[in-house]
Design an enzyme around this catalytic site. Structure first.
Site, PDB file in Angstrom:
ATOM      1  N   LYS A 208     -31.624  91.446  33.119  1.00  0.00           N
ATOM      2  CA  LYS A 208     -32.139  90.274  32.389  1.00  0.00           C
ATOM      3  C   LYS A 208     -32.158  89.050  33.285  1.00  0.00           C
ATOM      4  CE  LYS A 208     -29.420  87.624  29.628  1.00  0.00           C
ATOM      5  NZ  LYS A 208     -29.482  86.186  29.926  1.00  0.00           N
TER       6      LYS A 208
ATOM      7  N   ARG B 133     -32.266  79.969  28.252  1.00  0.00           N
ATOM      8  CA  ARG B 133     -31.821  79.139  29.379  1.00  0.00           C
ATOM      9  C   ARG B 133     -32.842  79.169  30.499  1.00  0.00           C
ATOM     10  NH1 ARG B 133     -28.129  75.412  30.341  1.00  0.00           N
ATOM     11  NH2 ARG B 133     -27.397  75.376  32.483  1.00  0.00           N
TER      12      ARG B 133
ATOM     13  N   CYS C  37     -27.233  80.596  25.465  1.00  0.00           N
ATOM     14  CA  CYS C  37     -26.009  80.800  24.691  1.00  0.00           C
ATOM     15  C   CYS C  37     -25.155  79.543  24.652  1.00  0.00           C
ATOM     16  CB  CYS C  37     -25.196  81.944  25.292  1.00  0.00           C
ATOM     17  SG  CYS C  37     -25.948  83.554  25.016  1.00  0.00           S
TER      18      CYS C  37
ATOM     19  N   PRO D  59     -24.619  71.739  31.638  1.00  0.00           N
ATOM     20  CA  PRO D  59     -25.541  70.717  32.149  1.00  0.00           C
ATOM     21  C   PRO D  59     -26.412  71.285  33.272  1.00  0.00           C
ATOM     22  CG  PRO D  59     -23.345  70.402  33.073  1.00  0.00           C
ATOM     23  CD  PRO D  59     -23.223  71.507  32.047  1.00  0.00           C
ATOM     24  N   ILE D  60     -27.478  70.556  33.647  1.00  0.00           N
ATOM     25  CA  ILE D  60     -28.321  70.987  34.775  1.00  0.00           C
ATOM     26  C   ILE D  60     -28.369  69.909  35.860  1.00  0.00           C
ATOM     27  CG2 ILE D  60     -29.711  72.637  33.451  1.00  0.00           C
ATOM     28  CD1 ILE D  60     -31.945  70.548  33.321  1.00  0.00           C
ATOM     29  N   ASP D  61     -27.282  69.141  35.972  1.00  0.00           N
ATOM     30  CA  ASP D  61     -27.230  68.033  36.940  1.00  0.00           C
ATOM     31  C   ASP D  61     -27.429  68.505  38.377  1.00  0.00           C
ATOM     32  OD1 ASP D  61     -23.770  67.944  37.689  1.00  0.00           O
ATOM     33  OD2 ASP D  61     -24.734  69.321  36.280  1.00  0.00           O
TER      34      ASP D  61
ATOM     35  N   ASP E 166     -19.736  87.084  32.496  1.00  0.00           N
ATOM     36  CA  ASP E 166     -20.518  87.764  31.454  1.00  0.00           C
ATOM     37  C   ASP E 166     -19.889  89.071  30.999  1.00  0.00           C
ATOM     38  OD1 ASP E 166     -23.732  86.764  32.909  1.00  0.00           O
ATOM     39  OD2 ASP E 166     -22.226  85.657  31.773  1.00  0.00           O
TER      40      ASP E 166
HETATM   41  C1  EPZ Z   1     -26.516  82.260  34.833  1.00  0.00           C
HETATM   42  O1  EPZ Z   1     -26.455  81.068  34.050  1.00  0.00           O
HETATM   43  C2  EPZ Z   1     -26.651  83.388  33.809  1.00  0.00           C
HETATM   44  N1  EPZ Z   1     -27.842  83.159  33.011  1.00  0.00           N
HETATM   45  C3  EPZ Z   1     -25.422  83.400  32.896  1.00  0.00           C
HETATM   46  O2  EPZ Z   1     -25.508  84.564  32.075  1.00  0.00           O
HETATM   47  C4  EPZ Z   1     -24.158  83.526  33.719  1.00  0.00           C
HETATM   48  O3  EPZ Z   1     -23.048  83.377  32.877  1.00  0.00           O
HETATM   49  C5  EPZ Z   1     -24.109  82.428  34.807  1.00  0.00           C
HETATM   50  O4  EPZ Z   1     -25.304  82.444  35.599  1.00  0.00           O
HETATM   51  C6  EPZ Z   1     -22.922  82.579  35.730  1.00  0.00           C
HETATM   52  O5  EPZ Z   1     -22.920  83.821  36.328  1.00  0.00           O
HETATM   53  C7  EPZ Z   1     -29.046  83.445  33.548  1.00  0.00           C
HETATM   54  O6  EPZ Z   1     -29.175  83.880  34.677  1.00  0.00           O
HETATM   55  C8  EPZ Z   1     -30.234  83.196  32.677  1.00  0.00           C
HETATM   56  P1  EPZ Z   1     -24.606  78.551  36.498  1.00  0.00           P
HETATM   57  P2  EPZ Z   1     -26.590  79.629  34.713  1.00  0.00           P
HETATM   58  O7  EPZ Z   1     -25.623  77.502  36.755  1.00  0.00           O
HETATM   59  O8  EPZ Z   1     -27.583  79.688  35.789  1.00  0.00           O
HETATM   60  C9  EPZ Z   1     -21.992  74.670  35.559  1.00  0.00           C
HETATM   61  C10 EPZ Z   1     -25.636  85.863  30.121  1.00  0.00           C
HETATM   62  O9  EPZ Z   1     -24.762  86.171  29.297  1.00  0.00           O
HETATM   63  N2  EPZ Z   1     -23.194  73.931  36.005  1.00  0.00           N
HETATM   64  O10 EPZ Z   1     -24.144  79.381  37.619  1.00  0.00           O
HETATM   65  O11 EPZ Z   1     -26.750  78.665  33.670  1.00  0.00           O
HETATM   66  C11 EPZ Z   1     -22.247  75.366  34.213  1.00  0.00           C
HETATM   67  O12 EPZ Z   1     -22.033  74.505  33.154  1.00  0.00           O
HETATM   68  C12 EPZ Z   1     -25.686  84.415  30.666  1.00  0.00           C
HETATM   69  O13 EPZ Z   1     -26.469  86.644  30.564  1.00  0.00           O
HETATM   70  C13 EPZ Z   1     -23.131  72.556  36.088  1.00  0.00           C
HETATM   71  O14 EPZ Z   1     -22.101  71.944  35.815  1.00  0.00           O
HETATM   72  O15 EPZ Z   1     -25.109  79.511  35.336  1.00  0.00           O
HETATM   73  C14 EPZ Z   1     -21.281  76.503  34.237  1.00  0.00           C
HETATM   74  O16 EPZ Z   1     -20.027  76.063  33.822  1.00  0.00           O
HETATM   75  C15 EPZ Z   1     -24.710  83.510  30.003  1.00  0.00           C
HETATM   76  N3  EPZ Z   1     -24.251  71.888  36.476  1.00  0.00           N
HETATM   77  C16 EPZ Z   1     -21.246  76.866  35.706  1.00  0.00           C
HETATM   78  O17 EPZ Z   1     -21.733  75.743  36.437  1.00  0.00           O
HETATM   79  C17 EPZ Z   1     -25.423  72.547  36.780  1.00  0.00           C
HETATM   80  O18 EPZ Z   1     -26.422  71.898  37.130  1.00  0.00           O
HETATM   81  C18 EPZ Z   1     -22.068  78.111  36.060  1.00  0.00           C
HETATM   82  O19 EPZ Z   1     -23.379  77.845  35.741  1.00  0.00           O
HETATM   83  C19 EPZ Z   1     -25.459  73.948  36.696  1.00  0.00           C
HETATM   84  C20 EPZ Z   1     -24.330  74.636  36.297  1.00  0.00           C
END
Ligand code: EPZ
Length: 417
Positions: free
Chosen positions: A22, A92, A116, A122-124, A304
């Site tokens: 996915k 997302r 989810c 956030p996406i900062d 996950d």
């Molecule tokens: C991806 O999410 C996956 N989703 C998530 O899987 C997975 O949990 C995650 O990576 C970590 O492995 C997809 O690929 C669609 P991150 P993503 O940016 O990209 C913080 C599932 O169950 N962060 O690595 O959103 C954030 O809040 C899903 O399949 C910031 O603070 O994950 C989190 O605490 C759930 N600022 C951490 O980093 C940002 O700009 C990890 O987020 C970006 C992220």
């Protein structure tokens, strides 16, 4: 709202074939807008997120044919249009159109993504990365307009190795002049899958899968072809089910290197298995031992799989301590696990205690998020009696052909409206 009804305590044997990932597929589709005209993506999972992404591609005037697990995308008449909120909030990964359309057109208009509810998310880091490439980001309410007359390669250091930001900036950098360097990049296999697609289109990328990625901007891309890697989280979920209910259950299509942290943890718990090439054979483990678990970015233990593994730990002898380091709200499933008879205690926002073993009893529960739903599915499969999971659509977002795959190996479950 669909319900998943499960009759528990059936031993499972036979074969389960793992689908495409996915979290790769949902990035590969938006990346296809970067191709010259056409793209082919093989091994695409049958999940609802793909349908929503295809809706967005069609809105952008792409022709998309989805046949036998393959997507044929014709983007020769691609048009840049604002992506409506009702589409972007569905998942997302809609945020991947930020990087892709910014590289292609120098402009994108889209709302804050869905996904989810497991934390603030956030996406900062994405936004900072786009700005460092020379883009301007206007945010009105939760609507983003990102523009750039000219993107310029830059050295970007991530405060956190975010999966989404790494893929988004990697795509945006394709449209930048010169070379972009991402330091402290995420190393998840999904990054490598997307990079292999872009490289196939003619982009020069070095270091995908490591902490430092270099991307040379490229104007004239070719058409693109790629295959979606097997889903390591789906693999892990079925392996956990096999450790609880398997009788020489075969999980086909795994990549061992992508699930190493889980395999090591299972050994610690006392679970035995055999791996022959891409096939794992696993049976029910009679003496599960409690362990401590800490989720980390790849190659650490994936967040996950935290919730699915917690269900297994409710059957392990002793007290387990689970530390969730990526999300601040990823224990919601434990309320319903406790209602089924488990003993779990949320100690802090990211620390959970699990005591076992405890027999579970089927009851009426609700899936609050994708992997939380998967943990309740596993609980329903091992519980006495019938379990009814409300809102099971969130589970189907990440597990293609779920009922078919499990019924084929002896489980008793069905989806009802
Ligand atoms: C991806 O999410 C996956 N989703 C998530 O899987 C997975 O949990 C995650 O990576 C970590 O492995 C997809 O690929 C669609 P991150 P993503 O940016 O990209 C913080 C599932 O169950 N962060 O690595 O959103 C954030 O809040 C899903 O399949 C910031 O603070 O994950 C989190 O605490 C759930 N600022 C951490 O980093 C940002 O700009 C990890 O987020 C970006 C992220």
């Amino acid at each position: 709202m669909s319900k998943l009804k499960i009759e528990g305590k059936h031993i499972l044997s036979g074969e389960i074939q793992i689908s495409g990932a996915k979290n790769s597929a949902v990035a590969l589709l938006p990346a296809a807008v970067l191709a010259k005209k056409k793209s082919i993506i093989y091994n695409v999972p049958e999940i609802s997120d793909i349908k929503y992404l295809i809706d967005i591609m069609k809105l952008l005037n792409c022709e998309v044919e989805h046949k036998d697990g393959t997507l044929y995308i014709d983007s020769s008449n691609l048009k840049n249009k604002p992506i409506p909120e009702e589409l972007s909030v569905q998942m997302r990964a809609s945020y991947y159109f930020m990087g892709a359309l910014l590289a292609k057109f120098g402009k994108v208009e889209i709302s804050f993504p869905g996904g989810c509810n497991i934390g603030a998310r956030p996406i900062d880091i994405h936004i900072k990365g786009f700005e460092q490439l020379g883009a301007t980001v206007d945010i009105v309410k939760n609507r983003y307009t990102i523009t750039a007359d000219k993107l310029k390669g830059a050295k970007i250091f991530f405060d956190f190795p975010s999966v989404g930001a790494t893929i988004n900036i990697m795509m945006a950098a394709v449209g930048a002049e010169g070379t972009t360097i991402i330091e402290n990049a995420a190393m998840e296999p999904e990054i490598v899958n997307v990079a292999s697609f872009l490289i196939n289109m003619g982009v020069k990328i070095r270091g995908a899968g490591t902490k430092r990625i270099e991307i040379d901007g490229c104007k004239d891309l070719d058409n693109g072809v790629c295959e979606v890697f097997p889903d390591r989280i789906e693999s892990g979920t079925y392996i956990i089910i096999g450790a609880l209910l398997g009788d020489n259950l075969k999980i086909k299509g795994i990549i061992k290197e992508h699930i190493e942290a889980l395999l090591i943890k299972l050994k610690e718990i006392g679970v035995d298995y055999e791996i022959d090439n891409d096939v794992m054979t696993i049976s029910k483990c009679e003496n599960l031992k409690a362990v401590n678990l800490k989720t980390l970015v790849f190659p650490g233990f994936p967040t996950d799989l935290q919730q699915p593994l917690v269900t297994l730990l409710t059957q392990a002898k002793g007290k387990s301590l689970v530390e969730e380091t990526l999300y601040e709200n990823r224990f919601k499933n434990t309320y319903d696990l406790n209602r089924m008879g488990a003993i779990t205690n949320i100690l802090t926002m990211n620390k959970l205690e699990v005591k076992g073993p405890k027999n579970l009893k089927g009851t009426h529960v609700i899936a609050t998020d994708l992997r939380g739903g998967a943990s309740l599915l596993i609980a329903g499969l091992i519980a006495a009696g019938e379990t009814e999971i409300d809102n099971c659509d969130v589970i189907l977002r990440g597990y293609g052909n779920l009922v078919e795959k499990l019924s084929n190996v002896g489980a008793k479950l069905e989806i009802t409206e």
